[in-house]
Design a protein around this motif. Sequence first.
Motif: not given
Length: 230
Positions: A178-179, A196-200, A204-207
């Motif tokens: 997403l980022k 989505p992939f099961h591991t990120t 690269e994560k957003i809140d």
Amino acid sequence: MKNIKVIAFDADDTLFINETYFAETEEKFCCLMSDYLSNQGISKELFRIEIENLKLYGYGIKGYILSMIEAAMSISNNTLPVEIIEKIIQYGKELLEKPIVLLEGVEETLSALHGKFKLVVATKGDLLDQRRKLHNSGLGIYFHHIEVMSDKQEIDYSDLIKRLEIQPEEFFMIGNSLKSDVLPVLAIGGHAVHIPFHTTWAHEKIDHKVEHENFRTYEKIIDVLGRLQV
């Protein structure tokens, strides 16, 4: 959607497995350094150094190897035996030689879109490594252009769109982040799909939730064909 001319794909964890291999390598690194610190502490220090080094090394395995060595030196207070450094370099080489495993539905999706749209790769990472992975994947025949970007900010996508000689609303991005793959594309007026992939990777994560008329999330990449009416 009728105006779409170019469909861009992220590579790592969109076309083929990548982050899983990094997670496996980090697990081995934590085991290697377990005499010095807890696994949580080791991972935290490695991540801190990785992020600090992005401005110097960019994204990719080679920068990751250097960050592991630096983290090991930091964790050991510069008392690291040479055998540990040799082991870290070995882990890095093994990471560079991992097999290319295509994700479900990738080739079917590319085959269905090929010839109907201009397909490009828009990915981050080391140029040599990304070109090697794409070559070994056998997917190169589907792509008109391969863009290995130093980063994926709005300016980077704007530059790519200019080179492709299209307007932002004619650009459609597909990726697992997403980022990096969604937010900057939406910001410049393009379309984006999140797979989505099961591991990120934590970086690269957003809140926050993404809501935009040009945005969709699909469980599988092949679901994009319905969006594009193919």
